[in-house]
Design an enzyme around this catalytic site. Structure first.
Site, PDB file in Angstrom:
ATOM      1  N   LEU A  23      38.968  43.461  85.169  1.00 48.94           N
ATOM      2  CA  LEU A  23      40.261  43.844  84.310  1.00 48.94           C
ATOM      3  C   LEU A  23      40.355  43.453  82.948  1.00 48.94           C
ATOM      4  CD1 LEU A  23      42.955  44.194  86.917  1.00 48.94           C
ATOM      5  CD2 LEU A  23      41.411  45.952  86.481  1.00 48.94           C
ATOM      6  N   GLY A  68      42.898  46.786  78.431  1.00 47.30           N
ATOM      7  CA  GLY A  68      42.918  48.500  78.367  1.00 47.30           C
ATOM      8  C   GLY A  68      43.733  48.647  79.673  1.00 47.30           C
ATOM      9  N   HIS A  69      42.943  48.132  80.910  1.00 47.82           N
ATOM     10  CA  HIS A  69      43.783  48.362  82.194  1.00 47.82           C
ATOM     11  C   HIS A  69      45.182  48.011  82.130  1.00 47.82           C
ATOM     12  CE1 HIS A  69      39.486  47.657  83.486  1.00 47.82           C
ATOM     13  NE2 HIS A  69      39.697  49.026  83.957  1.00 47.82           N
ATOM     14  N   GLN A 122      30.183  56.739  93.033  1.00 49.49           N
ATOM     15  CA  GLN A 122      29.972  57.215  91.696  1.00 49.49           C
ATOM     16  C   GLN A 122      29.023  56.283  90.939  1.00 49.49           C
ATOM     17  OE1 GLN A 122      33.990  55.615  91.015  1.00 49.49           O
ATOM     18  NE2 GLN A 122      33.451  55.322  88.949  1.00 49.49           N
ATOM     19  N   GLN A 161      36.087  61.914  82.201  1.00 46.64           N
ATOM     20  CA  GLN A 161      36.416  61.542  83.706  1.00 46.64           C
ATOM     21  C   GLN A 161      38.096  62.294  83.712  1.00 46.64           C
ATOM     22  OE1 GLN A 161      35.800  58.074  86.366  1.00 46.64           O
ATOM     23  NE2 GLN A 161      37.722  57.219  85.011  1.00 46.64           N
ATOM     24  N   SER A 181      35.008  47.323  81.021  1.00 42.36           N
ATOM     25  CA  SER A 181      34.707  46.261  82.089  1.00 42.36           C
ATOM     26  C   SER A 181      33.167  46.001  81.762  1.00 42.36           C
ATOM     27  CB  SER A 181      34.530  46.807  83.535  1.00 42.36           C
ATOM     28  OG  SER A 181      36.117  46.922  83.585  1.00 42.36           O
TER      29      SER A 181
HETATM   30  O1  PAF Z   1      37.362  54.666  85.540  1.00 41.67           O
HETATM   31  C1  PAF Z   1      37.071  53.920  86.591  1.00 41.67           C
HETATM   32  O2  PAF Z   1      37.395  52.730  86.605  1.00 41.67           O
HETATM   33  C2  PAF Z   1      36.852  54.441  87.913  1.00 41.67           C
HETATM   34  O3  PAF Z   1      35.767  55.700  87.769  1.00 41.67           O
HETATM   35  C3  PAF Z   1      37.837  55.198  88.793  1.00 41.67           C
HETATM   36  C4  PAF Z   1      38.846  56.064  88.250  1.00 41.67           C
HETATM   37  C5  PAF Z   1      38.783  53.768  89.354  1.00 41.67           C
HETATM   38  C6  PAF Z   1      37.054  55.735  90.240  1.00 41.67           C
HETATM   39  O4  PAF Z   1      36.400  54.758  90.700  1.00 41.67           O
END
Ligand code: PAF
Length: 281
Positions: A33, A36-37, A61, A155, A188
C-alpha cells in the site's frame, strides 16, 4: 480494525451491521500500500458509514508469472497503514478462500472492445482475471460502493462494464491519481525500481504533459510517436503504447480540438518493471 480471513465471517459482520453495510465503501487492493491507496480509503470514508479494504494478490490477473512472483508484499506495514488510517474491516483471504474450485475455471466475461485494446492487448487474460476477482470480492463483501484509482483507467472501465453486465448492486467511484513530487504516478510497483530507474520514471508524466501542451497544434499520431521515442531516449527499456484516445471507448482519437474529451494513456518498461499512467484532457 477487524481482520477477517473468511467470507463466512464477513457475512456475519454484514448481517450484524444491517443497513450500515449497504452504505459501506470497499477498497480492493493487492497490498504494497501507498498514499494512493490511502486516498481511496479516505474517499470511501467520506462517502460511507463503514469502510472495508481487501488485500489479495490475485494470481489470475497476472499474464506474466514472473510479475506475479515479484509482486511486492509488505503485509505488516499494510495492516499498520490501514489501521492508522481508520479502516474498519480488512478482508485478507487466501487463494483457497477466494477460489475454492481453483482459479483456472472462470467463465469468460464479455468485455466488448475493451479486451483488445491497450492493456487488454498487451496483457492477454489480465482483465478476465480482474473481473474474476472483483466479481468474487463484490459477491463476498457486497458493499454499497467500490473505490478505485483513475491510474488504472481501463481497469475502471472494465469494472464498470462488469457491474453492468452482471447487474451488481454497487456504485463505482473512480478517484484521482496521486503523484509523487516529481510527477510519477504512485504505484505498488514503484518500489521495485532501482534508484537509477526511479530517477528516469517521471519521464512518463513529462511526456503526457508535453502531449497535452501540443494537442491542438501537432498531428495526434506524431505526438504519440515522439513521446514513445523520447521515453526510449530517457532510458526506458521499451514502450508498449502511448495512445491518445477517446475516453468512452479508448479507441484512437483522430483529431483533437479544444473541448473534445481525450485520455492519454502510456505503458512502458524500465528494466522488468512495467509502469502505466494516464491523464484526462
Ligand atoms: O488494481 C488492483 O490493485 C487490482 O487489479 C485489484 C482491483 C485489487 C484486483 O485484484
Amino acid at each position: 480494525m477487524i481482520i477477517l480471513h473468511k467470507a463466512a465471517d464477513l457475512k456475519i459482520h454484514a448481517q450484524k451491521a444491517g443497513n450500515n453495510w449497504k452504505k459501506s465503501g470497499f477498497v480492493p487492493t493487492m497490498g504494497a500500500l501507498h498514499d494512493g491507496h490511502l486516498s481511496l480509503l479516505k474517499a470511501a470514508q467520506e462517502k460511507s458509514d463503514l469502510t472495508i479494504a481487501s488485500i489479495f494478490v490475485n494470481p489470475s490477473q497476472f499474464n506474466d508469472p514472473e510479475d506475479f512472483k515479484k509482486y511486492p508484499k509488505t503485509i505488516a506495514t499494510d495492516i499498520r497503514m490501514l489501521e492508522e488510517a481508520g479502516c474498519d474491516i480488512l478482508f485478507l483471504p487466501d487463494v483457497t478462500e477466494m477460489y475454492p474450485h481453483g482459479w483456472q475455471q472462470s467463465e469468460p466475461y464479455d468485455l466488448g472492445g475493451l479486451i483488445d485494446l491497450l492493456e487488454g492487448f498487451y496483457r492477454p487474460g489480465h482483465f478476465q482475471g480482474v473481473c474474476q476477482v472483483v466479481h468474487r470480492l463484490l459477491e463476498i463483501v457486497a458493499p454499497g460502493g467500490i473505490f478505485m484509482g483513475q491510474k488504472d483507467f481501463q481497469q475502471c472501465m472494465v469494472v464498470q462494464r462488469l457491474i453492468a453486465i452482471k447487474n451488481l448492486p454497487v456504485q463505482l467511484h473512480t478517484c484521482p491519481t496521486l503523484r509523487e513530487a516529481d510527477g510519477l504516478a504512485m504505484s505498488s510497483r514503484n518500489i521495485r525500481l532501482s534508484p537509477k530507474e526511479r530517477a528516469k520514471a517521471p519521464a512518463i508524466y513529462r511526456e503526457i504533459l508535453l502531449i497535452i501542451n501540443n494537442l491542438g497544434n501537432t498531428p495526434i499520431r506524431t505526438l504519440e510517436g515522439s513521446a514513445a521515442k523520447n521515453l526510449l531516449e530517457a532510458g526506458f527499456t521499451s514502450v508498449d503504447y502511448v495512445s491518445i484516445t477517446t475516453p468512452e471507448t479508448l479507441k484512437p482519437l483522430e483529431k483533437w480540438e479544444a473541448g473534445i474529451p481525450a485520455v492519454i494513456l502510456v505503458a512502458a518498461f524500465l528494466g522488468d518493471v512495467r509502469l502505466i499512467d494516464n491523464m484526462l484532457v
